[in-house]
Write a protein that holds these residues in place. Structure first.
Motif, PDB file in Angstrom:
ATOM      1  N   ILE A  96       0.791  -1.108  -0.106  1.00  0.00           N
ATOM      2  CA  ILE A  96       0.069   0.066   0.009  1.00  0.00           C
ATOM      3  C   ILE A  96       0.878   1.391   0.090  1.00  0.00           C
ATOM      4  O   ILE A  96       0.633   2.192  -0.759  1.00  0.00           O
ATOM      5  CB  ILE A  96      -0.926  -0.066   1.270  1.00  0.00           C
ATOM      6  CG1 ILE A  96      -1.793  -1.274   1.149  1.00  0.00           C
ATOM      7  CG2 ILE A  96      -1.688   1.152   1.152  1.00  0.00           C
ATOM      8  CD1 ILE A  96      -2.794  -1.212  -0.008  1.00  0.00           C
ATOM      9  N   THR A  97       1.960   1.355   0.949  1.00  0.00           N
ATOM     10  CA  THR A  97       2.802   2.276   0.831  1.00  0.00           C
ATOM     11  C   THR A  97       3.407   2.552  -0.196  1.00  0.00           C
ATOM     12  O   THR A  97       3.925   3.645  -0.604  1.00  0.00           O
ATOM     13  CB  THR A  97       3.691   2.479   2.045  1.00  0.00           C
ATOM     14  OG1 THR A  97       4.493   1.084   1.985  1.00  0.00           O
ATOM     15  CG2 THR A  97       3.069   2.245   3.376  1.00  0.00           C
ATOM     16  N   PHE A  99       2.424   1.603  -3.270  1.00  0.00           N
ATOM     17  CA  PHE A  99       1.563   2.297  -4.385  1.00  0.00           C
ATOM     18  C   PHE A  99       1.129   3.871  -4.202  1.00  0.00           C
ATOM     19  O   PHE A  99       1.181   4.288  -5.127  1.00  0.00           O
ATOM     20  CB  PHE A  99       0.029   1.265  -4.102  1.00  0.00           C
ATOM     21  CG  PHE A  99      -1.044   2.209  -4.465  1.00  0.00           C
ATOM     22  CD1 PHE A  99      -1.202   2.414  -6.197  1.00  0.00           C
ATOM     23  CD2 PHE A  99      -2.013   2.564  -4.052  1.00  0.00           C
ATOM     24  CE1 PHE A  99      -2.315   3.123  -6.354  1.00  0.00           C
ATOM     25  CE2 PHE A  99      -3.088   3.257  -4.373  1.00  0.00           C
ATOM     26  CZ  PHE A  99      -3.257   3.454  -5.685  1.00  0.00           C
ATOM     27  N   LEU A 100       1.171   4.441  -2.649  1.00  0.00           N
ATOM     28  CA  LEU A 100       0.934   5.547  -2.894  1.00  0.00           C
ATOM     29  C   LEU A 100       2.215   6.338  -2.913  1.00  0.00           C
ATOM     30  O   LEU A 100       1.997   7.600  -3.526  1.00  0.00           O
ATOM     31  CB  LEU A 100       0.642   5.623  -1.461  1.00  0.00           C
ATOM     32  CG  LEU A 100      -0.831   5.353  -0.956  1.00  0.00           C
ATOM     33  CD1 LEU A 100      -0.967   5.456   0.980  1.00  0.00           C
ATOM     34  CD2 LEU A 100      -1.956   6.120  -1.375  1.00  0.00           C
ATOM     35  N   ASP A 101       3.362   5.769  -2.790  1.00  0.00           N
ATOM     36  CA  ASP A 101       4.550   6.726  -3.120  1.00  0.00           C
ATOM     37  C   ASP A 101       5.537   5.796  -3.732  1.00  0.00           C
ATOM     38  O   ASP A 101       6.405   5.211  -2.790  1.00  0.00           O
ATOM     39  CB  ASP A 101       5.005   7.518  -1.948  1.00  0.00           C
ATOM     40  CG  ASP A 101       6.378   8.344  -2.247  1.00  0.00           C
ATOM     41  OD1 ASP A 101       6.647   8.466  -3.569  1.00  0.00           O
ATOM     42  OD2 ASP A 101       6.699   8.837  -1.406  1.00  0.00           O
ATOM     43  N   PRO A 214      -2.672  -0.916  -5.897  1.00  0.00           N
ATOM     44  CA  PRO A 214      -1.616  -1.688  -5.208  1.00  0.00           C
ATOM     45  C   PRO A 214      -1.202  -3.013  -5.982  1.00  0.00           C
ATOM     46  O   PRO A 214      -1.892  -3.797  -6.586  1.00  0.00           O
ATOM     47  CB  PRO A 214      -2.042  -1.930  -3.673  1.00  0.00           C
ATOM     48  CG  PRO A 214      -3.028  -0.947  -3.349  1.00  0.00           C
ATOM     49  CD  PRO A 214      -3.734  -0.867  -4.958  1.00  0.00           C
TER      50      PRO A 214
END
Length: 248
Positions: A96-97, A99-101, A214
């Motif tokens: 998830i992290t 995917f976000l950055d 993600p």
């Protein structure tokens, strides 16, 4: 597991005397079966396959006539459950992290997304040419399976990628048309489940490849390399073609 669940649910919920509008006597029993199958899949663990099965199953439940308020409560509970599953596994949280950055860890959790976008970008409008991809040589992980669409977009460009999406859209539209025009309840629900399985896999796979979701291990139907996944998909589409013989 996915196709078996679709077949069983379709047969179960298509019985004439079955009242799915009742939560305890109608909706709760199939939900228990779906939850059991999802739990077995998560023991592997395989959240992507579980999400596809769960999505297709809920499409069948919705089509069978479940009340919207019941489905609304289930959606809230399902969202909370997915958050719990993500928090329970550190590698899912890293995805998830990433995917976000993705640039926060370009050689780790963000590597797949970054390399996939590096493949799609140079493809431009018309692509580099069939077989001319550069990113498939030790850059994009699993270019023949999960990330096949990024290689396709690199070689055939925006036009080639759009044609693939339109072909999938035509398949989904024709499948839903079969579901709406067939008089047999079992066949209608079965068609909805098969079309839902295909559509959800396409959305998740391409969403991951273009950086909108993600990373998860879901193949692109009929295009990704793989023996068991291709066999399952061809079997499901063969059943759908058989159902279409009886559509009006």
């Amino acid at each position: 597991m996915k196709l078996g669940m679709i077949l069983f649910l379709s047969r179960w919920l298509s019985k004439q005397d079955y009242d799915i509008t009742s939560f305890t006597r109608g909706l709760l029993p199939p939900l228990g079966l779906i939850g059991l199958a999802f739990g077995l899949i998560m023991l592997q663990p395989d959240l992507g396959t579980g999400a596809v099965m769960l999505g297709a199953a809920m499409m069948i439940v919705f089509t069978a006539g479940a009340k919207m308020k019941h489905l609304g409560f289930l959606a809230l509970g399902g969202a909370a459950g997915f958050v719990g599953l993500i928090l329970a596994a550190p590698y899912r949280l890293k995805r998830i992290t990433g995917f976000l950055d993705p640039w926060s860890d370009p050689l780790g959790t963000g590597y797949q997304i970054i390399q996939s976008l590096y493949a799609i970008g140079p493809g431009g409008l018309g692509g580099l040419g069939l077989g001319m991809s550069r990113q498939k040589y030790a850059y994009v992980p699993e270019p023949q399976t999960d990330f096949i669409f990024s290689i396709l977009a690199e070689e055939l460009g925006f036009i080639g990628g759009l044609i693939v999406l339109l072909l999938f859209a035509a398949l989904v539209w024709r499948g839903m048309r079969v579901a709406m025009t067939i008089s047999d309840g079992f066949g209608s629900l079965l068609a909805v489940g098969i079309v839902g399985m295909v559509a959800i896999q396409v959305v998740i796979n391409i969403g991951v490849v273009i950086g909108m979701m993600p990373v998860t291990g879901i193949t692109l139907p009929l295009i990704s390399y793989g023996g068991s996944s291709l066999t399952l998909m061809l079997t499901a589409l063969g059943i759908l073609l058989n159902i279409s013989r009886y559509a009006r």
